[in-house]
Design an enzyme around this catalytic site. Structure first.
Site, PDB file in Angstrom:
ATOM      1  N   ASN A   1       0.850  -1.197   0.000  1.00 58.95           N
ATOM      2  CA  ASN A   1       0.000   0.000   0.000  1.00 58.95           C
ATOM      3  C   ASN A   1       0.882   1.242   0.000  1.00 58.95           C
ATOM      4  O   ASN A   1       2.108   1.141   0.048  1.00 58.95           O
ATOM      5  CB  ASN A   1      -0.956  -0.026   1.203  1.00 58.95           C
ATOM      6  CG  ASN A   1      -0.209  -0.061   2.511  1.00 58.95           C
ATOM      7  OD1 ASN A   1       0.443   0.913   2.873  1.00 58.95           O
ATOM      8  ND2 ASN A   1      -0.265  -1.193   3.194  1.00 58.95           N
TER       9      ASN A   1
ATOM     10  N   ASP B   1      -5.240  -6.142   5.007  1.00 60.31           N
ATOM     11  CA  ASP B   1      -6.375  -6.908   5.543  1.00 60.31           C
ATOM     12  C   ASP B   1      -6.404  -8.324   4.967  1.00 60.31           C
ATOM     13  O   ASP B   1      -7.132  -9.182   5.453  1.00 60.31           O
ATOM     14  CB  ASP B   1      -7.699  -6.208   5.198  1.00 60.31           C
ATOM     15  CG  ASP B   1      -7.852  -4.912   5.982  1.00 60.31           C
ATOM     16  OD1 ASP B   1      -7.321  -4.838   7.100  1.00 60.31           O
ATOM     17  OD2 ASP B   1      -8.483  -3.965   5.470  1.00 60.31           O
TER      18      ASP B   1
ATOM     19  N   LYS C   1       9.032 -17.670  -9.057  1.00 65.32           N
ATOM     20  CA  LYS C   1       8.439 -16.511  -9.726  1.00 65.32           C
ATOM     21  C   LYS C   1       7.350 -16.989 -10.694  1.00 65.32           C
ATOM     22  O   LYS C   1       7.594 -17.888 -11.516  1.00 65.32           O
ATOM     23  CB  LYS C   1       9.519 -15.746 -10.490  1.00 65.32           C
ATOM     24  CG  LYS C   1       9.001 -14.473 -11.096  1.00 65.32           C
ATOM     25  CD  LYS C   1      10.062 -13.727 -11.859  1.00 65.32           C
ATOM     26  CE  LYS C   1       9.410 -12.592 -12.613  1.00 65.32           C
ATOM     27  NZ  LYS C   1      10.210 -12.112 -13.718  1.00 65.32           N
TER      28      LYS C   1
ATOM     29  N   PHE D   1      -5.292   4.094  13.966  1.00 63.94           N
ATOM     30  CA  PHE D   1      -5.443   5.058  12.880  1.00 63.94           C
ATOM     31  C   PHE D   1      -6.521   4.534  11.942  1.00 63.94           C
ATOM     32  O   PHE D   1      -6.727   3.324  11.845  1.00 63.94           O
ATOM     33  CB  PHE D   1      -4.130   5.209  12.101  1.00 63.94           C
ATOM     34  CG  PHE D   1      -3.224   6.260  12.679  1.00 63.94           C
ATOM     35  CD1 PHE D   1      -2.670   6.091  13.936  1.00 63.94           C
ATOM     36  CD2 PHE D   1      -2.953   7.426  11.973  1.00 63.94           C
ATOM     37  CE1 PHE D   1      -1.845   7.065  14.490  1.00 63.94           C
ATOM     38  CE2 PHE D   1      -2.139   8.397  12.515  1.00 63.94           C
ATOM     39  CZ  PHE D   1      -1.577   8.225  13.769  1.00 63.94           C
TER      40      PHE D   1
ATOM     41  N   LYS E   1     -14.809   2.233  13.927  1.00 66.39           N
ATOM     42  CA  LYS E   1     -13.577   1.503  14.300  1.00 66.39           C
ATOM     43  C   LYS E   1     -13.271   1.655  15.778  1.00 66.39           C
ATOM     44  O   LYS E   1     -12.814   0.721  16.432  1.00 66.39           O
ATOM     45  CB  LYS E   1     -12.404   2.012  13.461  1.00 66.39           C
ATOM     46  CG  LYS E   1     -12.350   1.330  12.118  1.00 66.39           C
ATOM     47  CD  LYS E   1     -11.299   1.834  11.181  1.00 66.39           C
ATOM     48  CE  LYS E   1     -11.701   1.370   9.783  1.00 66.39           C
ATOM     49  NZ  LYS E   1     -10.912   1.942   8.743  1.00 66.39           N
TER      50      LYS E   1
ATOM     51  N   LYS F   1     -13.165  -1.855  17.600  1.00 67.30           N
ATOM     52  CA  LYS F   1     -11.837  -2.333  18.017  1.00 67.30           C
ATOM     53  C   LYS F   1     -11.591  -2.105  19.508  1.00 67.30           C
ATOM     54  O   LYS F   1     -10.612  -2.604  20.050  1.00 67.30           O
ATOM     55  CB  LYS F   1     -10.758  -1.660  17.170  1.00 67.30           C
ATOM     56  CG  LYS F   1     -10.966  -1.907  15.681  1.00 67.30           C
ATOM     57  CD  LYS F   1      -9.704  -1.777  14.881  1.00 67.30           C
ATOM     58  CE  LYS F   1      -9.985  -1.997  13.401  1.00 67.30           C
ATOM     59  NZ  LYS F   1      -8.824  -2.479  12.660  1.00 67.30           N
TER      60      LYS F   1
END
Ligand code: CTP
Length: 425
Positions: free
Chosen positions: A232, A301, A311, A347, A361, A365
């Site tokens: 990401n 996730d 590969k 975050f 969240k 959480k």
């Protein structure tokens, strides 16, 4: 008692963009500052001192010589600034000097230490932070002489707000347009905050002494085969900034870092990890020691269910699919296993309904706070030096306007300390 407003001096030079400084002064006032205006003789050809005096409510300084030194409002304290050393008084009492528009001539005077009018003299006499927002014709702006002066000022710590591109008063199109007044106000706020932080640093604010702060940062990578991964856009800057700020404020800091291009910060124990599972193991191994956990990492996730051990080869233009399996939610596990009194901050990077998703969240959480970023906005969040967001807790919300990640890290820690007061640690 009314809080005293921060005095900000706005230097106005002679350029067409001088009219935009009127808006700048008004916006500074709206933002709660106390703007005072200094104009050059050339600036008076474009806007009258009376305009600025009316808006700021203060006498406008237009000359080094007091008998012709300004036009102003009746409420002004007459003795405060009417003296032969007015520039020294003005230079010492201001918390910041912002020059907008800054002409090529004024940049040259600043760069070379010339002091033949009030503004250039004040620049030399002040120790306050200085911001310049240049505006001029594009060829002038790009001229090596101007660029050399700008480089000199930058090297000296002056903040230069780059002019924008667009239609210029001279009929040309290109760089040289004064930055928007709103972004100049943002720069003022940031520079004042930085300055306050430096002061605090010099005074050695050690309010995290005794805390052990565990920080996660960067973006995890889930392998597809030996050369490819799912990743990401997290740069790791926000987490590193929190780690460094906590260390400066006296904490022992453990940083669990997924891959980034950032240098290892001195004075911090850094553990490098790659995948979610690595990160989970590293966090759990340290959790018992931690009194504060800040999970700034962007954690995948999903992971690839069957990672190829060689590969993968292309099969023509054939589409392929990867089967993904969910990863463990490290944050949730941290909340479940933390010692009593350990504060946990998560975050949430969101692209829509940021606050509502952040609240979701927070509850799901079970964390003490969630820092929410709207990453759909350009110039903040992922891959950027700046950030903005909100600090959500069960009972409230604190907004963080656009600021550097270093500044935001300080603000996050300030809020964590407030939570600490509410818990018996
Ligand atoms: N997080 C974590 N472990 C995961 C996923 C996320 O510890 N497997 C943490 C992040 O470090 C962050 C917080 O959870 O502090 C929120 O991450 P985010 O990706 O925004 O939340 P998700 O729970 O993954 O929700 P969604 O992707 O559906 O928005």
């Amino acid at each position: 008692m009314k809080a005293e407003r921060i005095k900000v001096t706005v230097g106005v030079c002679g350029g067409i963009a001088a009219y935009k400084s009127v808006e700048l002064v008004r916006l500074l006032q709206d933002a709660g500052y106390d703007p005072h205006v200094v104009m050059t003789a050339a600036a008076e050809k474009f806007v009258t001192p009376l305009t600025f005096a009316a808006i700021s409510g203060h006498r406008v300084i237009t000359s080094l010589w007091s008998e012709e030194a300004g036009t102003g409002s009746a409420e002004e304290d007459p003795e405060a600034e009417h003296s032969s050393v007015e520039h020294i008084q003005a230079a010492q009492s201001t918390r910041l000097l912002v020059v907008a528009p800054a002409t090529a001539n004024m940049l040259a005077k600043f760069a070379h230490g010339l002091a033949d009018d009030f503004l250039s003299t004040m620049y030399l006499a002040t120790t306050a932070p200085v911001i310049v927002a240049p505006a001029m014709n594009v060829n002038m702006w790009e001229h090596p002489a101007v660029q050399a002066n700008v480089a000199t000022l930058r090297a000296r710590g002056v903040k230069v707000i780059e002019p924008g591109s667009g239609y210029l008063a001279c009929g040309m199109v290109g760089g040289g347009r004064l930055a928007e007044p709103a972004s100049i106000v943002t720069a003022v706020a940031e520079m004042l905050a930085e300055d306050a932080r430096d002061d605090a640093g010099q005074q050695g604010r050690r309010d995290f002494t005794g805390e052990v702060v565990l920080v996660t940062a960067g973006g995890t990578r889930e392998p597809i085969d030996p050369v490819r991964y799912i990743g990401n856009r997290s740069s790791g800057r926000m987490g590193y900034a929190v780690a460094e700020a906590a260390m400066r404020r006296g904490a022992r800091v453990v940083l669990i870092s997924a891959p980034t291009t950032l240098p290892c910060p001195a004075g911090i124990e850094v553990e490098q990890v790659v995948s979610v599972e690595d990160m989970r193991a590293a966090v759990m191994a340290q959790l018992n020691e931690a009194t504060v956990v800040v999970m700034a990492a962007a954690v995948s996730d999903y992971r690839v269910k069957d990672v190829a051990d060689r590969k993968m080869k292309r099969d023509g233009a054939q589409a392929i699919s990867l089967e993904l399996a969910g990863t463990v939610d490290i944050l949730r596990e941290v909340v479940g296993r933390r010692r009593d009194g350990t504060l946990v901050v998560g975050f949430a990077a969101e692209t829509e309904d940021a606050i509502a998703n952040g609240r979701g969240k927070l509850e799901r959480k079970g964390v003490d706070a969630v820092v929410v970023n709207d990453v759909s906005k350009e110039g903040i969040g992922f891959d950027s030096e700046q950030n903005a967001g909100s600090f959500l807790t069960k009972d409230g919300m604190v907004e963080f306007p656009v600021m550097s990640k270093a500044e935001m890290a300080e603000r996050i820690l300030d809020e964590v300390l407030k939570l600490r007061v509410g818990t018996a640690h």
